[in-house]
Design an enzyme around this catalytic site. Structure first.
Site, PDB file in Angstrom:
ATOM      1  N   HIS A 158      -5.985   5.720   1.363  1.00 45.95           N
ATOM      2  CA  HIS A 158      -6.975   5.528  -0.428  1.00 45.95           C
ATOM      3  C   HIS A 158      -8.241   5.034  -0.137  1.00 45.95           C
ATOM      4  O   HIS A 158      -8.795   4.468   0.896  1.00 45.95           O
ATOM      5  CB  HIS A 158      -6.448   5.138  -2.032  1.00 45.95           C
TER       6      HIS A 158
ATOM      7  N   HIS B 216      -1.676  -5.189   0.004  1.00 48.21           N
ATOM      8  CA  HIS B 216      -1.887  -6.715  -0.436  1.00 48.21           C
ATOM      9  C   HIS B 216      -0.626  -7.658  -0.414  1.00 48.21           C
ATOM     10  O   HIS B 216       0.409  -7.255  -0.826  1.00 48.21           O
ATOM     11  CB  HIS B 216      -2.957  -6.210  -2.181  1.00 48.21           C
TER      12      HIS B 216
ATOM     13  N   HIS C 163      -3.087   5.086  -9.331  1.00 46.62           N
ATOM     14  CA  HIS C 163      -4.210   4.030  -8.346  1.00 46.62           C
ATOM     15  C   HIS C 163      -5.531   5.116  -8.642  1.00 46.62           C
ATOM     16  O   HIS C 163      -6.937   4.329  -9.012  1.00 46.62           O
ATOM     17  CB  HIS C 163      -3.924   3.413  -7.952  1.00 46.62           C
TER      18      HIS C 163
ATOM     19  N   HIS D  32     -10.643   3.317  -1.675  1.00 44.59           N
ATOM     20  CA  HIS D  32     -11.266   2.023  -1.888  1.00 44.59           C
ATOM     21  C   HIS D  32     -11.559   0.926  -0.844  1.00 44.59           C
ATOM     22  O   HIS D  32     -11.479   0.956   0.559  1.00 44.59           O
ATOM     23  CB  HIS D  32     -10.147   0.727  -2.683  1.00 44.59           C
TER      24      HIS D  32
ATOM     25  N   ASP E  62     -11.362  -1.707   0.114  1.00 46.24           N
ATOM     26  CA  ASP E  62     -10.916  -2.578   1.262  1.00 46.24           C
ATOM     27  C   ASP E  62      -9.303  -2.017   1.832  1.00 46.24           C
ATOM     28  O   ASP E  62      -8.586  -2.539   1.862  1.00 46.24           O
ATOM     29  CB  ASP E  62     -10.758  -3.692   0.190  1.00 46.24           C
TER      30      ASP E  62
HETATM   31 ZN   LIG Z   1      -6.955   0.167  -4.496  1.00 47.93          ZN
END
Ligand SMILES: [Zn+2]
Length: 257
Positions: free
Chosen positions: A55, A175, A113, A57, A59
């Site tokens: 995705h 993560h 998300h 984002h 990070d």
């Molecule tokens: Zn994310």
């Protein structure tokens, strides 16, 4: 298939996915730190041919645009959000299939998300090993936040799409959130021995500076509260009957945990 977790930032994971029994071709999942990617590509003596971006984002996609300049034009950067992922060269969405050497890859669209979030399911056609890269949709013992979606979408992502992968599929998430997730799980599913055992194990792993990835789809069904929204214990803990309402309450409580 060989999978090398490459930590980045505070708690992110990039993964180098290698067709180690065959072509030595490799893909990098969620490229955010080109130096560590280069280092691992050299160390593993592989040819990087693809990037998989779950995705947009930062990070998870930060260095997607550096893959082609660094590794050459043969690198294909897969993602599902041309507008928001700098460096994406090929769009792939639900059901999209392609190969990295002898590794079969299938894209699963898991909006919630973010609207364009995808997971990558990888099936080693030589050994039969299976893995899924779940970005910020499924974590070990938890789920991603519902930034651009609903409980219904997360339920479809976790409990229809990902849950229908073979139980022995290894789960590699975006993560290292496992200990926190399982501490939360213990507040809503505390009688579940799988939650307690996995939490103890995860705390030990972290104390020894070890990763808690991978998990497996079969194991997640045993201790991940977001994959157990139809279980009586979770209905009782949330005071809801409807699995979607259970999901919603879990997410709200976890956000404030
Ligand atoms: Zn994310």
């Amino acid at each position: 298939m060989k999978i090398v977790p490459i930590p980045a930032f505070r708690d992110n994971y990039q993964y180098l996915v290698i067709d180690d029994k065959g072509t030595k071709q490799a893909a990098i999942v969620d490229p955010v730190d080109i130096d560590s990617i280069q280092e691992n590509v050299l160390k593993e003596k592989v040819k990087l041919v693809a990037g998989f971006v779950t995705h947009h984002h930062n990070d998870h996609s930060n260095h997607a645009h550096k893959l082609v300049p660094t590794f050459g034009n043969e690198v294909t950067v897969y993602g599902n959000d041309e507008a928001r992922i700098a460096g994406q060269t090929k769009n792939t969405t639900d059901g999209g299939v392609f190969k990295i050497g002898n590794l079969g890859v299938k894209t699963l669209h898991t909006p919630c998300h973010t609207t364009t979030h995808v997971c990558f399911f990888v099936d080693d056609l030589t050994t039969g090993e299976k893995a899924v890269f779940t970005g910020d949709t499924l974590f070990i013992g938890g789920s991603g936040r519902f930034f651009e979606g609903t409980a219904e979408q997360m339920d479809a992502a976790l409990n229809t799409k990902l849950a229908s992968l073979p139980d022995d599929t290894k789960v590699y998430c975006g993560h290292e959130y496992t200990v926190g997730n399982l501490k939360f799980a213990a507040t809503v599913d505390g009688e579940n021995p799988h939650v307690r055992a996995k939490l103890r194990w995860a705390e030990e792993q972290r104390a020894n500076h070890q990763f808690t990835v991978p998990s497996s789809i079969g194991d997640e069904k045993k201790f991940n509260p977001f994959m157990r929204v139809r279980e009586p214990a979770l209905k009782k803990a949330t005071g809801k009957e409807d699995p979607l309402e259970v999901m919603d309450v879990l997410r709200t409580r976890k956000n404030n945990f």
